[in-house]
Write an enzyme that holds these catalytic residues in place. Structure first.
Site, short mmCIF file in Angstrom:
data_model
loop_
_atom_site.label_atom_id
_atom_site.label_comp_id
_atom_site.label_asym_id
_atom_site.label_seq_id
_atom_site.Cartn_x
_atom_site.Cartn_y
_atom_site.Cartn_z
N ASN A 100 0.94 -1.16 0.01
CA ASN A 100 -0.16 -0.04 -0.18
C ASN A 100 1.04 1.23 -0.18
O ASN A 100 1.59 1.69 1.20
CB ASN A 100 -0.86 0.01 1.29
CG ASN A 100 -1.76 1.22 1.37
OD1 ASN A 100 -2.03 1.88 0.61
ND2 ASN A 100 -2.41 1.49 2.58
N TRP A 101 0.84 1.81 -1.03
CA TRP A 101 1.91 3.11 -1.40
C TRP A 101 1.41 4.38 -0.76
O TRP A 101 2.02 5.29 -0.68
CB TRP A 101 2.40 3.16 -2.64
CG TRP A 101 2.87 2.15 -3.39
CD1 TRP A 101 3.51 1.02 -2.79
CD2 TRP A 101 3.67 1.89 -4.65
NE1 TRP A 101 4.18 0.01 -3.56
CE2 TRP A 101 4.16 0.59 -4.79
CE3 TRP A 101 3.57 2.66 -5.94
CZ2 TRP A 101 4.79 0.08 -6.19
CZ3 TRP A 101 4.07 2.33 -7.01
CH2 TRP A 101 4.71 1.21 -7.19
N GLY B 223 2.48 2.30 10.87
CA GLY B 223 3.34 3.73 10.60
C GLY B 223 3.92 3.84 11.95
O GLY B 223 4.74 4.89 11.99
N GLY C 258 2.60 -1.03 4.31
CA GLY C 258 2.68 0.17 4.18
C GLY C 258 4.07 0.95 3.80
O GLY C 258 4.71 0.44 2.61
N GLY C 259 4.82 1.27 4.93
CA GLY C 259 6.14 1.89 4.70
C GLY C 259 7.37 0.63 4.07
O GLY C 259 7.98 1.29 3.01
P1 PGA Z 1 2.55 0.34 7.70
O1 PGA Z 1 1.15 0.64 7.00
O2 PGA Z 1 3.19 -0.86 7.14
O3 PGA Z 1 3.58 1.52 7.38
O4 PGA Z 1 2.52 0.22 9.20
C1 PGA Z 1 0.36 -0.46 6.79
C2 PGA Z 1 -1.26 -0.08 6.17
O5 PGA Z 1 -1.42 1.18 6.54
O6 PGA Z 1 -1.55 -0.81 5.53
#
Ligand code: PGA
Length: 252
Positions: A12-13, A176, A235-236
């Site tokens: 998920n960018w 995050g 995400g990250g």
């Molecule tokens: P993260 O985000 O890996 O940066 O914690 C995950 C997400 O929000 O899908």
């Protein structure tokens, strides 16, 4: 994880990547992708880069995902994008009800439900995100919150299958923050989600349940080893090919 469910690793960018950056990242991921029969990979770039990432990954097994959608097919809805448009852009998956959409953009279980219906009507596969905040966890309300998100999100929807629904459990406090849920904490909620799906009459053993929230190359393997964790929503760590490919390598 049961063998009938293929792992799914989704990047998920969020609101990152220009067109040139998106193309370069998609290309690096495509070139580094391992061949594994029991693994699927999806990329969710911002809307502006969907077509570019689709082109870059054309002919590869990488699937395209959108980060959100509106529920109407078309019309006077300035700024909105419909599931029909997402299908046309080459998407197979659509993330629905991400906690950032719920918290920042006021999404509710009711709007999530409308979006899920629209996505399913279009023949796309929603990735329905659920998860509790830190306050809710500390108050012992995790299972209650997740249950309501699932029941209200999926209200009135029938015909669910492993092909047309993916759930992502993402504890909000883990997104995050660098604070991932422990494998045991995640497994507990994943197990409850699977039981709930069964109670709701869905084919729970076929439906993939992803974990999301600070997944990294260091913690992916232990999370993915849990019996009810069928993949990750990243995400990250999906913003760099190197770390995303390492996570992919620990799945499937
Ligand atoms: P993260 O985000 O890996 O940066 O914690 C995950 C997400 O929000 O899908």
């Amino acid at each position: 994880m049961l063998t009938e469910r293929k792992s799914l690793i989704t990047g998920n960018w969020k609101m990152h990547k220009t067109l040139a950056e998106a193309r370069a990242l998609a290309r690096e991921i495509r070139l580094g992708l391992p061949v594994k029969a029991r693994l699927e990979v999806a990329l969710a770039p911002p809307y502006t880069a969907l077509a570019a990432v689709y082109e870059e990954n054309y002919g590869s097994p990488i699937c395209l995902a959108a980060q959100d959608t509106y529920w109407e097919k078309q019309g006077a809805f300035t700024g909105a994008i419909s599931p029909v448009m997402l299908k046309d852009a080459g998407c197979r998956f659509v993330i629905v009800g991400h906690s950032e959409r719920r918290q920042i953009f006021g999404e509710t279980n009711e709007t999530v439900n409308r979006k899920l219906k629209a996505v399913l009507d279009t023949g796309l596969c929603p990735i329905l995100c659920v998860g509790e905040t830190i306050e809710q966890r500390q108050a012992g309300r995790t299972l209650e919150v997740v249950t309501a998100q699932l029941r209200e999100g999926l209200a009135g929807i029938t015909g669910l299958s492993g092909e047309n629904l993916v759930i992502a459990y993402e504890p909000v406090w883990a997104i995050g923050t660098g604070l991932n849920a422990t494998p045991d904490q995640a497994q507990e909620v994943h197990g409850v989600i699977r039981r709930l799906l069964a109670e709701m009459g869905a084919p729970a053993q076929s439906i993939r349940i992803l974990y999301g929230g600070s997944v990294t190359p260091d913690n992916a393997a232990s999370l993915l080893a849990q019996p009810d964790i069928d993949g990750a929503l990243v995400g990250g760590a999906s913003l760099k090919a190197d770390s995303f490919l390492k996570i992919i390598a620990s799945a499937g």
